[in-house]
Motif scaffolding. Sequence first.
Motif, mmCIF file in Angstrom:
data_model
loop_
_atom_site.group_PDB
_atom_site.id
_atom_site.type_symbol
_atom_site.label_atom_id
_atom_site.label_comp_id
_atom_site.label_asym_id
_atom_site.label_seq_id
_atom_site.Cartn_x
_atom_site.Cartn_y
_atom_site.Cartn_z
ATOM 1 N N ALA A 17 -4.700 113.348 3.060
ATOM 2 C CA ALA A 17 -5.210 112.602 1.914
ATOM 3 C C ALA A 17 -4.857 111.119 2.027
ATOM 4 C CB ALA A 17 -4.652 113.190 0.622
ATOM 5 N N ALA A 18 -3.609 110.822 2.389
ATOM 6 C CA ALA A 18 -3.183 109.428 2.527
ATOM 7 C C ALA A 18 -3.959 108.731 3.631
ATOM 8 C CB ALA A 18 -1.682 109.361 2.795
ATOM 9 N N LEU A 19 -4.199 109.425 4.742
ATOM 10 C CA LEU A 19 -4.939 108.821 5.846
ATOM 11 C C LEU A 19 -6.412 108.611 5.489
ATOM 12 C CD1 LEU A 19 -3.329 110.712 8.861
ATOM 13 C CD2 LEU A 19 -3.136 108.269 8.330
ATOM 14 N N ALA A 20 -6.954 109.495 4.677
ATOM 15 C CA ALA A 20 -8.342 109.305 4.227
ATOM 16 C C ALA A 20 -8.464 108.040 3.381
ATOM 17 C CB ALA A 20 -8.810 110.524 3.433
ATOM 18 N N GLY A 21 -7.500 107.834 2.491
ATOM 19 C CA GLY A 21 -7.495 106.602 1.703
ATOM 20 C C GLY A 21 -7.269 105.385 2.575
ATOM 21 N N ALA A 22 -6.373 105.507 3.552
ATOM 22 C CA ALA A 22 -6.060 104.389 4.437
ATOM 23 C C ALA A 22 -7.277 103.973 5.259
ATOM 24 C CB ALA A 22 -4.901 104.760 5.357
ATOM 25 N N GLU A 23 -8.094 104.932 5.645
ATOM 26 C CA GLU A 23 -9.295 104.609 6.418
ATOM 27 C C GLU A 23 -10.256 103.749 5.600
ATOM 28 O OE1 GLU A 23 -12.150 104.098 9.152
ATOM 29 O OE2 GLU A 23 -10.111 104.851 9.472
ATOM 30 N N VAL A 24 -10.390 104.058 4.320
ATOM 31 C CA VAL A 24 -11.244 103.243 3.449
ATOM 32 C C VAL A 24 -10.680 101.837 3.312
ATOM 33 C CG1 VAL A 24 -12.107 102.986 1.079
ATOM 34 C CG2 VAL A 24 -12.069 105.246 2.164
ATOM 35 N N VAL A 25 -9.388 101.748 3.096
ATOM 36 C CA VAL A 25 -8.729 100.445 2.940
ATOM 37 C C VAL A 25 -8.901 99.599 4.200
ATOM 38 C CG1 VAL A 25 -6.495 99.314 2.656
ATOM 39 C CG2 VAL A 25 -7.063 101.307 1.260
ATOM 40 N N ARG A 26 -8.712 100.199 5.338
ATOM 41 C CA ARG A 26 -8.817 99.464 6.608
ATOM 42 C C ARG A 26 -10.266 99.046 6.877
ATOM 43 N NH1 ARG A 26 -6.307 102.790 9.247
ATOM 44 N NH2 ARG A 26 -8.017 104.095 9.967
ATOM 45 N N ALA A 27 -11.216 99.945 6.625
ATOM 46 C CA ALA A 27 -12.614 99.668 6.944
ATOM 47 C C ALA A 27 -13.194 98.544 6.095
ATOM 48 C CB ALA A 27 -13.440 100.941 6.766
ATOM 49 N N ARG A 28 -12.693 98.392 4.887
ATOM 50 C CA ARG A 28 -13.269 97.398 3.980
ATOM 51 C C ARG A 28 -12.457 96.108 3.906
ATOM 52 N NH1 ARG A 28 -16.066 100.425 -1.166
ATOM 53 N NH2 ARG A 28 -16.889 102.243 -0.049
ATOM 54 N N TYR A 29 -11.462 96.010 4.748
ATOM 55 C CA TYR A 29 -10.610 94.823 4.737
ATOM 56 C C TYR A 29 -11.401 93.574 5.130
ATOM 57 C CZ TYR A 29 -6.947 91.546 6.132
ATOM 58 O OH TYR A 29 -6.158 90.434 6.272
ATOM 59 N N GLY A 30 -11.118 92.470 4.439
ATOM 60 C CA GLY A 30 -11.743 91.201 4.771
ATOM 61 C C GLY A 30 -13.075 90.943 4.101
ATOM 62 N N ARG A 31 -13.569 91.898 3.344
ATOM 63 C CA ARG A 31 -14.836 91.706 2.646
ATOM 64 C C ARG A 31 -14.602 91.075 1.270
ATOM 65 N NH1 ARG A 31 -17.889 97.569 3.509
ATOM 66 N NH2 ARG A 31 -17.511 97.775 5.749
ATOM 67 N N LEU A 32 -15.692 90.658 0.648
ATOM 68 C CA LEU A 32 -15.627 90.186 -0.735
ATOM 69 C C LEU A 32 -15.653 91.405 -1.640
ATOM 70 C CD1 LEU A 32 -15.646 87.726 -2.644
ATOM 71 C CD2 LEU A 32 -18.149 87.888 -2.666
ATOM 72 N N HIS A 33 -14.632 91.544 -2.497
ATOM 73 C CA HIS A 33 -14.500 92.748 -3.302
ATOM 74 C C HIS A 33 -14.710 92.455 -4.776
ATOM 75 C CE1 HIS A 33 -12.941 94.676 0.247
ATOM 76 N NE2 HIS A 33 -11.977 93.777 0.358
ATOM 77 N N SER A 34 -15.372 93.391 -5.450
ATOM 78 C CA SER A 34 -15.489 93.295 -6.900
ATOM 79 C C SER A 34 -14.168 93.697 -7.530
ATOM 80 C CB SER A 34 -16.611 94.204 -7.409
ATOM 81 O OG SER A 34 -16.339 95.561 -7.085
ATOM 82 N N ARG A 35 -13.910 93.184 -8.727
ATOM 83 C CA ARG A 35 -12.643 93.452 -9.397
ATOM 84 C C ARG A 35 -12.878 94.089 -10.763
ATOM 85 N NH1 ARG A 35 -8.299 88.558 -8.234
ATOM 86 N NH2 ARG A 35 -8.782 88.274 -6.017
ATOM 87 N N VAL A 36 -11.948 94.955 -11.129
ATOM 88 C CA VAL A 36 -11.951 95.574 -12.453
ATOM 89 C C VAL A 36 -10.679 95.132 -13.161
ATOM 90 C CG1 VAL A 36 -11.955 97.735 -13.743
ATOM 91 C CG2 VAL A 36 -13.207 97.582 -11.566
ATOM 92 N N ASP A 37 -10.819 94.380 -14.239
ATOM 93 C CA ASP A 37 -9.660 93.852 -14.956
ATOM 94 C C ASP A 37 -8.921 94.979 -15.665
ATOM 95 O OD1 ASP A 37 -7.839 92.111 -16.115
ATOM 96 O OD2 ASP A 37 -9.121 91.739 -17.857
ATOM 97 N N LYS A 38 -7.594 95.022 -15.481
ATOM 98 C CA LYS A 38 -6.761 96.050 -16.115
ATOM 99 C C LYS A 38 -5.831 95.448 -17.170
ATOM 100 C CE LYS A 38 -5.187 99.142 -13.090
ATOM 101 N NZ LYS A 38 -4.609 99.715 -11.828
ATOM 102 N N GLY A 39 -5.935 94.140 -17.387
ATOM 103 C CA GLY A 39 -5.129 93.478 -18.396
ATOM 104 C C GLY A 39 -3.813 92.975 -17.845
#
Length: 288
Positions: A17-39
């Motif tokens: 599970a951790a490696l599956a999440g890590a793959e997403v994090v690594r693959a999308r690194y360096g892109r422009l990301h949308s943000r969700v404000d949490k306060g």
Amino acid sequence: MIDSLASATDTEVAAAAALAGAEVVRARYGRLHSRVDKGSGDFATDVDLAAEEAILDVIRAARPGDAVHGEEGGRQGAAGAEREWLVDPLCGTLNYASGAQLVAVNVVLRNGPAAVADPFSGEVFLADGQSARVRSGARGDERPLAPTADTRLVDVNLDPPFPSAPGFRAVDLLAHPGFVESFRPRVVSTTLALAWVAAGRRAAYVTDGGDLSGSVHFAAGIALCRAAGCVVTGVDGAPVGPGEPGDRGLVAAADAGTHELLMSMIGGRERNSRSGRNRRNGRNTRNG
């Protein structure tokens, strides 16, 4: 791979599970990301959300009867489930959004096995409750985690809130003469530092806060440190965890000597603060 995990151990489920999440994090690194404000200045990105979903896909397939508590999605699954997974899909979101690679993906079965993945080194740190190890490389080579204070590097979390102030303030610890003599501070702003304590890359990690033993941010790292043989308490020196008296932050040290030295610096300030409050309270009583 997900289908084959139904018969896997909980440790392997956590790792996958951790490696599956890590793959997403690594693959999308360096892109422009949308943000969700949490306060309060906090936010999530689209990567936090996608990584959490990838993690949940693995856990749901392998352990469909378990509940999951994710940082972004909250608690999901059967209300009466006896087992619950804690998930922090991207610990160090601000680092990540600013282009820094100091992040972690944390997955832990509450009071059970844990995994902390570093998306950029490819390492995954594992704890099965009895031992701790790190897996790396294309072949998945493993070696046991061996905490040591040899580096003398101590990571200190300076992010708010500061519930223990004025008795304990992390920023004051950095200016303590004894700290300067014995340690060198580091501030990475991610609980990847807890995995580094377990691996001997840091001498200790210190943070303020409440009871962090059930936190999606800290629980996996705490499990790693304990399984590796580190000394783990609150900033008040008391044990941490459900039913324990320690409900104030975290001091995770590679060995007892390092822990004792840090507590002497933290405890001294707390005693002075309490003494000052008592004197003030005493004067107020007499004047009243």
